[in-house]
Structure formats: C-alpha cells, structure tokens
Design an enzyme around this catalytic site. Structure first.
Site, PDB file in Angstrom:
ATOM      1  N   SER A  90      11.458  -0.639  -3.684  1.00  0.00           N
ATOM      2  CA  SER A  90      10.779   0.310  -3.131  1.00  0.00           C
ATOM      3  C   SER A  90      11.259   1.338  -2.968  1.00  0.00           C
ATOM      4  O   SER A  90      12.570   1.625  -3.260  1.00  0.00           O
ATOM      5  CB  SER A  90      10.194  -0.065  -1.846  1.00  0.00           C
ATOM      6  OG  SER A  90      10.042   0.599  -0.953  1.00  0.00           O
ATOM      7  N   TYR A 114       5.618   5.197  -3.930  1.00  0.00           N
ATOM      8  CA  TYR A 114       4.858   6.393  -2.942  1.00  0.00           C
ATOM      9  C   TYR A 114       5.202   7.035  -3.027  1.00  0.00           C
ATOM     10  O   TYR A 114       6.276   7.527  -4.222  1.00  0.00           O
ATOM     11  CB  TYR A 114       5.417   6.114  -1.435  1.00  0.00           C
ATOM     12  CG  TYR A 114       5.215   3.972  -0.793  1.00  0.00           C
ATOM     13  CD1 TYR A 114       4.346   4.367  -0.715  1.00  0.00           C
ATOM     14  CD2 TYR A 114       6.177   3.961  -0.295  1.00  0.00           C
ATOM     15  CE1 TYR A 114       3.802   2.872  -0.370  1.00  0.00           C
ATOM     16  CE2 TYR A 114       6.025   2.045   0.545  1.00  0.00           C
ATOM     17  CZ  TYR A 114       4.538   2.038   0.538  1.00  0.00           C
ATOM     18  OH  TYR A 114       4.420   0.992   1.456  1.00  0.00           O
ATOM     19  N   THR A 140       1.322   1.699  -5.285  1.00  0.00           N
ATOM     20  CA  THR A 140       0.861   1.127  -3.648  1.00  0.00           C
ATOM     21  C   THR A 140       0.037   1.929  -3.406  1.00  0.00           C
ATOM     22  O   THR A 140       0.097   3.160  -3.494  1.00  0.00           O
ATOM     23  CB  THR A 140       2.059   0.580  -2.722  1.00  0.00           C
ATOM     24  OG1 THR A 140       3.167  -0.221  -3.484  1.00  0.00           O
ATOM     25  CG2 THR A 140       1.711  -0.362  -1.648  1.00  0.00           C
ATOM     26  N   LYS A 232      -0.926  -2.489  -6.552  1.00  0.00           N
ATOM     27  CA  LYS A 232      -1.206  -3.304  -5.722  1.00  0.00           C
ATOM     28  C   LYS A 232      -1.622  -2.896  -4.306  1.00  0.00           C
ATOM     29  O   LYS A 232      -1.084  -1.325  -4.113  1.00  0.00           O
ATOM     30  CB  LYS A 232       0.477  -2.851  -5.431  1.00  0.00           C
ATOM     31  CG  LYS A 232       0.830  -4.244  -4.255  1.00  0.00           C
ATOM     32  CD  LYS A 232       2.808  -4.370  -3.796  1.00  0.00           C
ATOM     33  CE  LYS A 232       2.850  -4.932  -2.956  1.00  0.00           C
ATOM     34  NZ  LYS A 232       3.294  -4.495  -1.294  1.00  0.00           N
ATOM     35  N   HIS A 256      -0.733  -6.116   2.164  1.00  0.00           N
ATOM     36  CA  HIS A 256       0.859  -5.701   2.440  1.00  0.00           C
ATOM     37  C   HIS A 256       1.025  -6.434   3.194  1.00  0.00           C
ATOM     38  O   HIS A 256       1.781  -6.136   4.453  1.00  0.00           O
ATOM     39  CB  HIS A 256       0.489  -4.189   3.061  1.00  0.00           C
ATOM     40  CG  HIS A 256       0.921  -3.027   3.155  1.00  0.00           C
ATOM     41  ND1 HIS A 256       1.381  -2.282   1.907  1.00  0.00           N
ATOM     42  CD2 HIS A 256       2.676  -3.425   3.127  1.00  0.00           C
ATOM     43  CE1 HIS A 256       2.413  -1.389   1.859  1.00  0.00           C
ATOM     44  NE2 HIS A 256       3.429  -2.269   2.494  1.00  0.00           N
TER      45      HIS A 256
HETATM   46  C1  LIG Z   1       9.954  -5.225   5.505  1.00  0.00           C
HETATM   47  C2  LIG Z   1       8.935  -5.708   4.700  1.00  0.00           C
HETATM   48  C3  LIG Z   1       8.812  -4.116   4.376  1.00  0.00           C
HETATM   49  C4  LIG Z   1       7.816  -3.766   3.295  1.00  0.00           C
HETATM   50  N1  LIG Z   1       8.023  -2.216   2.328  1.00  0.00           N
HETATM   51  C5  LIG Z   1       6.462  -1.915   1.588  1.00  0.00           C
HETATM   52  C6  LIG Z   1       6.892  -1.191   0.480  1.00  0.00           C
HETATM   53  O1  LIG Z   1       7.853  -0.165   0.409  1.00  0.00           O
HETATM   54  N2  LIG Z   1       6.313  -1.170  -0.710  1.00  0.00           N
HETATM   55  C7  LIG Z   1       4.983  -2.055  -0.666  1.00  0.00           C
HETATM   56  O2  LIG Z   1       4.913  -1.600  -1.267  1.00  0.00           O
HETATM   57  N3  LIG Z   1       4.635  -2.924   0.058  1.00  0.00           N
HETATM   58  C8  LIG Z   1       5.892  -3.047   1.027  1.00  0.00           C
HETATM   59  N4  LIG Z   1       5.881  -4.373   1.904  1.00  0.00           N
HETATM   60  C9  LIG Z   1       4.332  -5.089   1.647  1.00  0.00           C
HETATM   61  C10 LIG Z   1       4.917  -6.398   0.690  1.00  0.00           C
HETATM   62  O3  LIG Z   1       5.561  -5.858  -0.499  1.00  0.00           O
HETATM   63  C11 LIG Z   1       4.520  -7.690   0.466  1.00  0.00           C
HETATM   64  O4  LIG Z   1       2.872  -6.594  -0.299  1.00  0.00           O
HETATM   65  C12 LIG Z   1       4.332  -8.499   1.564  1.00  0.00           C
HETATM   66  O5  LIG Z   1       6.019  -9.133   2.216  1.00  0.00           O
HETATM   67  C13 LIG Z   1       3.545  -9.680   1.152  1.00  0.00           C
HETATM   68  O6  LIG Z   1       3.591 -10.157   2.150  1.00  0.00           O
HETATM   69  P1  LIG Z   1       4.307 -11.900   2.289  1.00  0.00           P
HETATM   70  O7  LIG Z   1       5.984 -11.057   3.301  1.00  0.00           O
HETATM   71  O8  LIG Z   1       3.893 -13.127   3.473  1.00  0.00           O
HETATM   72  O9  LIG Z   1       4.986 -12.348   1.553  1.00  0.00           O
HETATM   73  C14 LIG Z   1       6.961  -4.744   3.037  1.00  0.00           C
HETATM   74  C15 LIG Z   1       6.903  -5.605   3.482  1.00  0.00           C
HETATM   75  C16 LIG Z   1       7.713  -6.117   4.667  1.00  0.00           C
HETATM   76  C17 LIG Z   1       7.687  -7.187   5.136  1.00  0.00           C
END
Ligand SMILES: Cc1cc2nc3c(=O)[nH]c(=O)nc-3n(C[C@H](O)[C@H](O)[C@H](O)COP(=O)(O)O)c2cc1C
Length: 367
Positions: A90, A114, A140, A232, A256
C-alpha cells in the site's frame, strides 16, 4: 492486539452494513452437489496477469500494518513469496516501498497507488515503484475521502497519531493488557509511521485526499507505467468498462472491505455483472469478506480469476507474526483443495458458470 488496533483492522465504515453484506454473500452461496466423482489432487494454481501462481489468491494492499506487528509488510511479502502468491504494497504502508522490495523476499510484488502528494506525488510514487522492481501497479479509485470508521472515532484513533494526555489515557487501559504488543512497539517506533511519506511529514496523511484520481488520470498513469495495470475499487459494469477503456489489464470488484461507502452491495454480488461486461477483455478479481478457501472457490465459480484477501492475513499476522501469515495461506490452500475434491473438480479452472452444462455451479439467493 489492543482493542483499538483490532478495531482499525476489523472495523468498517458507518454502520458496517456493507462489511456484513460482504460476509453474508459468501455464506448465502449454495453449491450444487455432484457425488461419486474420482478426483485426485486438484490443481490449485492459476495464471494471473501472465504469471503462474500456486493459488488464485493475492494479498491485498493494507495501510499501517506495522501497528499490528513491527516490520510487518516485509514479513507479509516473504510469506506470500513462500506460498507462491502475489502481494500488494500500500502507498500507506508502514515500511517504505523500497524497504519492502529489499526485505520482502523474491515473490511477485505489486504496488498500490494513492495520490499522496497529489498528482506530482503520484508520479514520483509510480517511478519509485518501477525503480524498486514492482511488476504491477494497482490504482485504488474508491477513496476520494476516507470512510468514517466509527470504532476508530470512539477509541480516538486518528492520523497523525495523537499522543496527547487525554488520548493516551483513553487508550492506555486497552494497551496495558497487551504487554507483548507494547514491548514490540517500544522497540520499533516506526510501527505507526507511513514509510512512503517524505521526512518531516512521516505520520500525517499529507495530501492524500486533496487530488484523488479520476478517469483522466488513468490515461497518464497508463502511459507512464509499462507493466500490468489494475484498477481496484469498482462495483459496477459501467465503471469496469471505463477502466478497461483507460487501459486497465485487470479490475478488482471491491468496496474496500466495507470501509468506504456504507450501503454498497456485497462485492460478491456485484461480481457477475462486471465479469459479463469486461471478462473477455480484462481479468476480474474480487475482494471483501473472503475468509476461507471455500470462499475462493465460490468467487471463482461466479467468474473471478482470483481473490484478494485483507483482514484474513492480518488476523494471522496479529496472532503469530510472519508464521501466522504462512499458516493463513496454508489453511486457504487446504480448504480450497478439500472444497474442489468435495465438488468433484480437478482444478480451479473447472470452477465457473457453464462448467456444469446449463447449470450454474453455484446458486445464490440473489442471482
Ligand atoms: C487495515 C486495512 C487497511 C487497508 N488499507 C488499504 C490501502 O491502503 N489501500 C487499499 O487500496 N485498500 C486498503 N484496504 C482494503 C483492502 O485492500 C481490501 O480491499 C479489503 O481488506 C478486502 O476485504 P477483506 O478485509 O474483508 O478481505 C485496507 C483494508 C484493511 C482491513
């Protein structure tokens, strides 16, 4: 983990309705059973963007994972490399993208963009990712502002981290009961910084939300990035078509993890329309609520080429560090293998609409 850190990972936006829908959608899928089929050792591997992988699973980009364990991202990348799956770093990672590239093992590395620092900052990040050897860029597009995570507000969790006396007093009771976490944090203060930020602004979100990407930006990103491009955070066929017109090689159907716009449908429910719209021109992945190997099989049966997992590997990381991520990926492989045998499928390539003649292999309450 202390409860406030667990809630950063586990929590979602507003009433967490979409987050709950993501899970419920997987639970609602009902298999069509096919008994007495001889299946040996089913093939779990697949190709993603032209490379072969051991599982149709990608470790999703997650920001500030160092708050779970210090030096978390390189550990997560090494575990992904051992399991033979790609991992996505990320922009908001704790470790810098260069450190993850250096210390994260020899697996397939993707970078998630981002617009930190606006368009100028984004250009610099894209170039840094290319120089560091990342193969794939993930843009994203569902984060023009941060979703409102009410659990974080309740705990006083925000960025930059507030070390004021009132906030420390509020969090202290949760932290005192977790001496291991506190000890690790004390040893590595960088755990709650963002490694990709420039010095002097290392704990702030900077200009992340000042100039979020629009479709017009996808054009220049496509011209600047020579490797595969993934978009995404799409939930509709129209947006998926636009992404592919802008040059995306793959799209991730994602809300997300329910952390942005609450009230969206489950990502699994949005998947079939996106596959129908762009599946012949681009790879389609899905994330949100994937917790088991059998969930992977369900997503593939509904047309996904692969899934991204987020919280599932973060829970493993929290429980046992790097070996915890290894174990999560082993469990996914074991469960996927068992599900395929029980379904009478020889490999993940046999999952999908149409494989069972006119029957769809899964039936969802919503389809
Ligand atoms: C703690 C956390 C931080 C996240 N940070 C980002 C991020 O920096 N960039 C991004 O595109 N998605 C981020 N996401 C979303 C994840 O990439 C992903 O879409 C999501 O966790 C999928 O759902 P799941 O946790 O139920 O598997 C984050 C998710 C979590 C749980």
């Amino acid at each position: 983990m202390p409860l406030p850190v667990f809630d950063v990972v586990d929590g979602a936006a507003d009433g967490e309705v979409t987050s709950a829908r993501n899970r419920a959608a997987f639970d609602d899928v009902t298999w069509v059973h096919r008994a007495a089929r001889a299946v040996g050792n089913p093939r779990l591997g697949t190709s993603i963007l032209g490379e072969s992988f051991a599982l149709p699973v990608v470790l999703a980009p997650c920001g500030l994972v160092g708050s779970v364990r210090p030096a978390a991202e390189p550990a997560v990348f090494r575990a992904a490399a051992r399991a033979g799956v790609p991992a996505v770093s990320s922009t908001c990672a704790t470790a810098s993208l260069e450190r993850i590239a250096r210390e994260g093992g020899a697996g397939d590395k993707w970078f998630q963009l981002y617009f930190l620092g606006g368009r100028k900052g984004a250009e610099a990040l894209v170039d840094r990712a290319a120089d560091a050897g990342y193969r794939t860029l993930v843009v994203t597009v569902d984060t023009p502002v941060s979703g409102h995570r009410e659990r974080d507000s309740r705990h006083g969790v925000s960025l930059p981290v507030d070390f004021g006396i009132r906030n420390v007093a509020r969090v202290a009771p949760h932290v005192i009961g977790r001496p291991g976490w506190l000890w690790r944090l004390a040893r590595d203060r960088r755990s709650i910084e963002m490694g990709n930020l420039s010095q002097g602004d290392r704990t702030g979100l900077g200009s992340l939300f000042e100039e979020p990407p629009t479709w017009r930006d996808l054009d220049w990103i496509r011209r600047r990035w020579n490797g595969p491009l993934v978009v995404k955070g799409l939930m509709s066929a129209d947006d998926a078509r636009t992404a592919v017109e802008c040059g995306a090689d793959a799209v991730v159907v994602s809300n997300h993890g329910g952390r942005q716009l609450d009230g969206l449908p489950a990502s699994l429910d949005a998947l079939p329309a996106v596959v129908a719209a762009v599946g012949d021109h681009a790879e389609v992945y899905v994330d949100g609520g994937v917790r088991r190997g059998s969930d992977v099989a369900k997503a593939l049966a509904l047309g996904a080429r692969a899934v991204l997992i987020g919280r599932a590997y973060l829970y493993g990381l929290a429980a046992a560090g790097e070996p915890g991520v290894d174990r999560v990926l082993e469990i996914f492989a074991e469960e996927l293998r068992r599900t395929l045998v029980l379904l009478g499928c020889d490999g993940v390539d046999e999952l999908g609409p149409g494989v069972f003649g006119n029957d769809v292999p899964v039936r969802s309450g919503r389809c």
